[in-house]
Design a protein around this motif. Structure first.
Motif, PDB file in Angstrom:
ATOM      1  N   LYS A 114       0.979  -0.770   0.301  1.00 30.19           N
ATOM      2  CA  LYS A 114       0.439  -0.290  -0.079  1.00 30.19           C
ATOM      3  C   LYS A 114       0.829   1.296  -0.333  1.00 30.19           C
ATOM      4  O   LYS A 114       1.323   1.287   0.987  1.00 30.19           O
TER       5      LYS A 114
ATOM      6  N   GLU B  27       0.302   8.272  -8.080  1.00 33.67           N
ATOM      7  CA  GLU B  27       0.172   7.300  -8.548  1.00 33.67           C
ATOM      8  C   GLU B  27      -0.358   6.034  -6.370  1.00 33.67           C
ATOM      9  O   GLU B  27       0.003   7.171  -5.887  1.00 33.67           O
TER      10      GLU B  27
ATOM     11  N   ARG C   6      -1.487   2.691  -4.626  1.00 37.04           N
ATOM     12  CA  ARG C   6      -1.888   0.861  -4.389  1.00 37.04           C
ATOM     13  C   ARG C   6      -2.158   0.787  -3.221  1.00 37.04           C
ATOM     14  O   ARG C   6      -1.567   0.870  -2.465  1.00 37.04           O
TER      15      ARG C   6
ATOM     16  N   ASP D 260      -3.348  -5.425  -5.086  1.00 34.89           N
ATOM     17  CA  ASP D 260      -3.064  -5.876  -6.400  1.00 34.89           C
ATOM     18  C   ASP D 260      -3.244  -4.570  -7.270  1.00 34.89           C
ATOM     19  O   ASP D 260      -3.990  -5.106  -8.117  1.00 34.89           O
TER      20      ASP D 260
ATOM     21  N   VAL E 140      -3.821  -1.365  -8.544  1.00 35.03           N
ATOM     22  CA  VAL E 140      -3.020   0.224  -8.887  1.00 35.03           C
ATOM     23  C   VAL E 140      -3.387   1.329  -9.796  1.00 35.03           C
ATOM     24  O   VAL E 140      -4.410   1.038 -10.893  1.00 35.03           O
TER      25      VAL E 140
ATOM     26  N   ASP F  89      -4.910  -4.167 -11.976  1.00 35.28           N
ATOM     27  CA  ASP F  89      -5.573  -5.052 -11.452  1.00 35.28           C
ATOM     28  C   ASP F  89      -5.239  -6.559 -11.594  1.00 35.28           C
ATOM     29  O   ASP F  89      -5.447  -6.272 -13.438  1.00 35.28           O
TER      30      ASP F  89
END
Length: 127
Positions: free
Chosen positions: A50, A70, A72, A75, A77, A98
């Motif tokens: 994360k 960005e 995350r 899984d 992003v 993903d």
């Protein structure tokens, strides 16, 4: 055991690259300390990844302009980046990635492209 395997791998790589000779032997001793890996219990291979980051450059002198954001979570992003294109437009790419949908991107351009106008060459006739 890991240190022995890593040392062996380093020696094989160095010999294949032609680095092992009588002169190169001291180089191997300088590289060896890098092989110390953290103990297995210090690495959590199953941690939930994360993060979030932002990045940007705005340089009026060179005309360099770009940003990126960005996020995350596990899984998944999501992010976007912006770049000033040579024609004067701004290109923005919004992306997601993903496990289910893979990588997807939507590209948009803003602004009006400016293209240099070249005049036709003028030829003078000689008498």
């Amino acid at each position: 055991m890991f240190a022995k395997i890593a040392s062996f791998a380093l020696l094989v790589t160095a010999s294949q690259a032609g680095l092992l000779s009588y002169q190169a032997a001291p180089i191997i001793s300088h590289v060896a300390p890098v092989l110390h890996a953290p103990a297995h219990h210090d690495v959590d291979y199953y941690a939930h990844p994360k993060y979030e980051f932002n990045y940007g450059v705005k340089d009026g002198h060179t005309g360099d302009f770009k940003t990126q954001h960005e996020v995350r979570d596990g899984d998944v992003v999501k992010g976007s980046y912006t770049v000033a294109d040579p024609d004067g437009t701004i290109r923005t790419v919004h992306y997601t990635a993903d496990d289910h949908n893979g990588f997807n991107a939507i590209v948009e351009r803003t602004g009006h492209p400016v293209h240099p106008v070249h005049s036709a060459p003028v030829y003078l006739a000689h008498h």
